[in-house]
Structures are given as C-alpha cells and as structure tokens.
Design a protein around this motif. Structure first.
Motif, mmCIF file in Angstrom:
data_model
loop_
_atom_site.group_PDB
_atom_site.id
_atom_site.type_symbol
_atom_site.label_atom_id
_atom_site.label_comp_id
_atom_site.label_asym_id
_atom_site.label_seq_id
_atom_site.Cartn_x
_atom_site.Cartn_y
_atom_site.Cartn_z
ATOM 1 N N ALA A 65 0.829 -1.210 0.000
ATOM 2 C CA ALA A 65 0.000 0.000 0.000
ATOM 3 C C ALA A 65 0.864 1.262 0.000
ATOM 4 C CB ALA A 65 -0.933 -0.002 1.208
ATOM 5 N N ARG A 66 1.925 1.259 0.782
ATOM 6 C CA ARG A 66 2.819 2.428 0.829
ATOM 7 C C ARG A 66 3.529 2.647 -0.501
ATOM 8 N NH1 ARG A 66 4.946 3.879 6.433
ATOM 9 N NH2 ARG A 66 6.735 4.527 5.240
ATOM 10 N N MET A 67 4.004 1.576 -1.109
ATOM 11 C CA MET A 67 4.699 1.695 -2.390
ATOM 12 C C MET A 67 3.731 2.113 -3.503
ATOM 13 S SD MET A 67 7.739 1.404 -1.543
ATOM 14 C CE MET A 67 8.580 1.444 -3.103
ATOM 15 N N THR A 68 2.492 1.638 -3.437
ATOM 16 C CA THR A 68 1.492 2.030 -4.425
ATOM 17 C C THR A 68 1.209 3.526 -4.325
ATOM 18 O OG1 THR A 68 0.526 -0.171 -4.443
ATOM 19 C CG2 THR A 68 -0.877 1.636 -5.231
ATOM 20 N N THR A 69 1.081 4.035 -3.121
ATOM 21 C CA THR A 69 0.847 5.463 -2.912
ATOM 22 C C THR A 69 2.030 6.283 -3.412
ATOM 23 O OG1 THR A 69 -0.597 5.036 -1.032
ATOM 24 C CG2 THR A 69 0.383 7.230 -1.170
ATOM 25 N N THR A 70 3.237 5.811 -3.163
ATOM 26 C CA THR A 70 4.436 6.507 -3.634
ATOM 27 C C THR A 70 4.473 6.531 -5.159
ATOM 28 O OG1 THR A 70 5.648 5.843 -1.653
ATOM 29 C CG2 THR A 70 6.962 6.549 -3.544
ATOM 30 N N ARG A 71 4.245 5.381 -5.776
ATOM 31 C CA ARG A 71 4.216 5.307 -7.241
ATOM 32 C C ARG A 71 3.201 6.285 -7.818
ATOM 33 N NH1 ARG A 71 1.054 0.533 -9.541
ATOM 34 N NH2 ARG A 71 -0.519 1.911 -8.658
ATOM 35 N N ASP A 72 1.990 6.290 -7.265
ATOM 36 C CA ASP A 72 0.922 7.145 -7.768
ATOM 37 C C ASP A 72 1.269 8.630 -7.614
ATOM 38 O OD1 ASP A 72 -0.370 4.793 -8.358
ATOM 39 O OD2 ASP A 72 -1.855 4.970 -6.755
ATOM 40 N N HIS A 73 2.002 8.964 -6.567
ATOM 41 C CA HIS A 73 2.426 10.347 -6.326
ATOM 42 C C HIS A 73 3.357 10.835 -7.445
ATOM 43 C CE1 HIS A 73 3.474 13.897 -3.957
ATOM 44 N NE2 HIS A 73 4.751 13.643 -4.228
ATOM 45 N N PHE A 74 4.204 9.934 -7.959
ATOM 46 C CA PHE A 74 5.198 10.313 -8.968
ATOM 47 C C PHE A 74 4.800 9.976 -10.405
ATOM 48 C CE2 PHE A 74 7.770 10.163 -5.109
ATOM 49 C CZ PHE A 74 8.370 11.411 -5.184
ATOM 50 N N ALA A 75 3.692 9.288 -10.616
ATOM 51 C CA ALA A 75 3.261 8.931 -11.975
ATOM 52 C C ALA A 75 3.221 10.172 -12.858
ATOM 53 C CB ALA A 75 1.891 8.264 -11.934
ATOM 54 N N ASN A 76 3.712 10.027 -14.083
ATOM 55 C CA ASN A 76 3.796 11.128 -15.050
ATOM 56 C C ASN A 76 4.842 12.171 -14.680
ATOM 57 O OD1 ASN A 76 2.619 11.036 -17.521
ATOM 58 N ND2 ASN A 76 0.752 12.090 -16.939
ATOM 59 N N GLY A 77 5.680 11.850 -13.709
ATOM 60 C CA GLY A 77 6.755 12.753 -13.307
ATOM 61 C C GLY A 77 8.028 12.438 -14.067
ATOM 62 N N THR A 78 9.172 12.723 -13.445
ATOM 63 C CA THR A 78 10.457 12.487 -14.088
ATOM 64 C C THR A 78 11.455 11.847 -13.134
ATOM 65 O OG1 THR A 78 11.217 14.718 -13.562
ATOM 66 C CG2 THR A 78 10.249 14.382 -15.748
ATOM 67 N N LEU A 79 12.390 11.131 -13.728
ATOM 68 C CA LEU A 79 13.540 10.568 -13.034
ATOM 69 C C LEU A 79 14.762 11.291 -13.570
ATOM 70 C CD1 LEU A 79 15.071 8.380 -11.347
ATOM 71 C CD2 LEU A 79 15.024 6.975 -13.416
#
Length: 119
Positions: A12-26
């Motif tokens: 759940a924590r990793m899913t929330t983190t992923r969703d926070h950065f989706a469409n962002g940049t690395l």
C-alpha cells in the motif's frame, strides 16, 4: 527497536508513492547535483510487486543533456517537485541501473532497471 511492516502495508505504501510520482520524471545527477539526463515516468508510474516498485518509463533510452558521472538520482512529481532524492545509480546493485555512468552531452543513456524496495 526496528519497525516492521507486513507485506500488505508495504504494498500500500509503495502504491501510494508510485501514484504520487506517476507522469513525473527521473533525473540522473552528478555528485554536485548537475542534471545529466531526464527520463519521463509513464502515466501509470510502474508496477508494484509486494514491497518493490519497478518504474515504467516513457523511453528507456534518452539523450543526455549534461556531461559527468551519474552518482545519484531523484524523482520529481508531474509538477516538477523533487520529493524523493538520494536514489543510488550504477551499473549493478543500485536503485537505478545504467549501461554506463560516465555520461556526455548528446550521448544515448540506456536505463536497464529502476526499482525501489520498501525499507
């Protein structure tokens, strides 16, 4: 005493983190924080398996915009805010795995793997 999360909480924590950065940049950076190359994260951000987030990028190969040695990376939100810094970069055994950490402007940089594991 160390805090231990069960797998469901880690997921759940990793899913929330992923969703926070989706469409962002690395961004791959030098030790002095100069940006060498920027990869776009997909709209989904990637996949979660248990406690591990595997990034899905718009492209795995991108032309470098700077010259230097990639030593670290950061994730920015779609709004451009760097909320996750200190990712490790190398050719093996790091969060971000590249074909070569020595980068020159205009060089194609290929990202082999990008994952974050819950602590």
């Amino acid at each position: 005493m160390a805090v231990n999360y069960n797998v469901a909480v880690k997921t759940a924590r990793m899913t929330t983190t992923r969703d926070h950065f989706a469409n962002g940049t690395l961004e791959l950076l030098t030790a002095a924080d100069a940006v060498l190359v920027t990869f776009g994260l997909s709209a989904s951000g990637g996949t979660i398996s248990g406690d591990t987030w595997t990034f899905v990028l718009d492209a795995n190969t991108v032309a470098a915009t700077g010259t230097g040695t990639a030593t670290k990376a950061q994730l920015k939100t779609s709004g451009g805010t760097a909320n996750l810094t200190g990712l490790t970069v190398g050719t093996t055994g790091t969060d971000i795995i590249l074909n070569n950490t020595s980068i020159a402007t205009g060089q194609d940089v290929t990202l082999s793997s990008a994952t974050i594991k819950h602590a």
